[in-house]
Motif scaffolding. Structure first.
Motif, short mmCIF file in Angstrom:
data_model
loop_
_atom_site.label_atom_id
_atom_site.label_comp_id
_atom_site.label_asym_id
_atom_site.label_seq_id
_atom_site.Cartn_x
_atom_site.Cartn_y
_atom_site.Cartn_z
N MET A 154 0.48 -1.47 0.04
CA MET A 154 0.01 0.27 0.16
C MET A 154 0.75 0.95 -0.09
O MET A 154 0.53 2.30 -0.31
CB MET A 154 -0.66 -0.05 0.99
N ASP A 155 2.29 1.25 -0.04
CA ASP A 155 3.06 2.06 0.64
C ASP A 155 4.34 2.66 -1.01
O ASP A 155 4.92 0.94 -0.59
CB ASP A 155 3.58 2.35 2.36
N LYS A 156 4.71 3.27 -1.60
CA LYS A 156 5.35 3.21 -2.42
C LYS A 156 6.79 2.64 -1.18
O LYS A 156 7.73 2.01 -1.85
CB LYS A 156 5.78 3.56 -3.28
N ALA A 157 7.30 3.41 -0.64
CA ALA A 157 8.57 3.47 0.58
C ALA A 157 8.61 1.96 0.54
O ALA A 157 9.72 1.15 0.77
CB ALA A 157 8.26 4.24 1.18
N GLU A 158 7.59 1.36 1.45
CA GLU A 158 6.67 0.01 1.56
C GLU A 158 7.97 -0.75 0.47
O GLU A 158 8.93 -2.36 1.14
CB GLU A 158 6.01 -0.74 2.75
N ALA A 159 7.26 -0.26 -0.75
CA ALA A 159 7.53 -1.80 -1.70
C ALA A 159 9.40 -1.46 -2.10
O ALA A 159 9.77 -2.39 -2.52
CB ALA A 159 6.98 -1.39 -2.77
N ASP A 160 10.02 -0.54 -2.15
CA ASP A 160 10.78 0.11 -2.11
C ASP A 160 11.93 -1.07 -1.14
O ASP A 160 13.13 -1.15 -1.75
CB ASP A 160 11.23 1.52 -2.30
N ARG A 161 11.39 -0.71 -0.28
CA ARG A 161 12.55 -0.99 1.42
C ARG A 161 12.85 -3.02 0.27
O ARG A 161 13.66 -3.50 0.94
CB ARG A 161 11.92 -1.02 2.52
N TYR A 162 11.31 -3.41 -0.02
CA TYR A 162 10.91 -4.66 -0.06
C TYR A 162 12.20 -4.84 -1.31
O TYR A 162 13.16 -5.86 -1.04
CB TYR A 162 10.18 -4.93 -0.40
N ASP A 163 12.06 -4.06 -2.16
CA ASP A 163 12.89 -4.61 -3.59
C ASP A 163 14.61 -4.41 -3.12
O ASP A 163 15.30 -5.81 -3.63
CB ASP A 163 12.85 -3.86 -4.71
N LYS A 164 15.07 -3.77 -1.97
CA LYS A 164 16.28 -3.32 -1.79
C LYS A 164 16.36 -4.63 -1.01
O LYS A 164 17.87 -5.22 -0.69
CB LYS A 164 16.34 -2.12 -0.87
N MET A 165 15.45 -5.17 -0.13
CA MET A 165 16.17 -6.41 0.66
C MET A 165 16.46 -7.31 0.03
O MET A 165 17.03 -8.27 0.09
CB MET A 165 15.05 -6.77 1.73
N LEU A 166 15.61 -8.02 -1.19
CA LEU A 166 15.08 -8.98 -2.30
C LEU A 166 17.20 -8.44 -2.63
O LEU A 166 17.40 -10.13 -2.95
CB LEU A 166 14.21 -8.61 -2.85
N GLU A 167 17.28 -7.90 -3.37
CA GLU A 167 17.98 -7.42 -4.21
C GLU A 167 19.77 -8.17 -3.83
O GLU A 167 20.57 -8.39 -3.68
CB GLU A 167 18.40 -5.77 -5.16
N LEU A 168 19.96 -7.49 -2.00
CA LEU A 168 21.10 -8.07 -0.63
C LEU A 168 21.16 -9.09 -0.95
O LEU A 168 21.97 -9.32 -1.28
CB LEU A 168 20.72 -6.75 0.51
N ALA A 169 19.58 -9.43 -0.48
CA ALA A 169 19.37 -11.32 -0.44
C ALA A 169 20.04 -12.20 -1.52
O ALA A 169 20.94 -13.18 -1.13
CB ALA A 169 18.00 -11.82 -0.34
N GLU A 170 19.94 -11.45 -3.01
CA GLU A 170 20.38 -11.97 -3.83
C GLU A 170 21.76 -12.50 -3.84
O GLU A 170 22.80 -12.81 -4.55
CB GLU A 170 19.81 -11.64 -5.54
N ALA A 171 22.65 -10.46 -4.14
CA ALA A 171 23.85 -10.41 -4.14
C ALA A 171 24.04 -11.21 -2.97
O ALA A 171 25.87 -12.30 -2.76
CB ALA A 171 24.34 -8.70 -3.21
N LEU A 172 24.37 -11.36 -1.56
CA LEU A 172 24.67 -12.38 -0.52
C LEU A 172 24.64 -13.66 -0.62
O LEU A 172 25.31 -14.40 -1.08
CB LEU A 172 23.71 -11.70 0.41
N SER A 173 23.16 -14.12 -1.67
CA SER A 173 23.96 -15.85 -2.06
C SER A 173 24.25 -16.05 -3.25
O SER A 173 24.64 -17.35 -3.24
CB SER A 173 22.34 -16.04 -2.84
#
Length: 85
Positions: A18-37
């Motif tokens: 419901m919130d763009k900032a929350e969607a952006d945070r989630y995408d950044k978290m997934l981006e970091l998770a992919e890099a860590l993996s």
């Protein structure tokens, strides 16, 4: 009829926010998770893809605690939440 604005994660198309900032945070978290993996896979190629994904997401979700542990007292890792979900 009411109009509702929702935001979709660009990395997880089924996840809506419901919130763009929350969607952006989630995408950044997934981006970091992919890099860590990817980094972990290079270091330990025998880890399964599923395990790499779980570890990457876990570390990305807890990035602040890991960052504190890397900078200073490692006992902050005792604050990690191991609940799945």
């Amino acid at each position: 009829m009411a109009v509702e604005v929702v935001y979709r994660s660009s990395r997880d198309l089924e996840r809506l926010f419901m919130d763009k900032a929350e969607a952006d945070r989630y995408d950044k978290m997934l981006e970091l998770a992919e890099a860590l993996s990817e980094a972990l896979h290079k270091a330990v190629p025998s880890i399964s893809e599923e395990q790499l994904e779980e570890i990457g997401i876990f570390m990305a979700k807890n990035r602040d605690l890991f960052a504190k542990a890397f900078r200073g007292p490692v006992d902050v890792l005792s604050e990690l939440n191991f609940d799945k979900g």
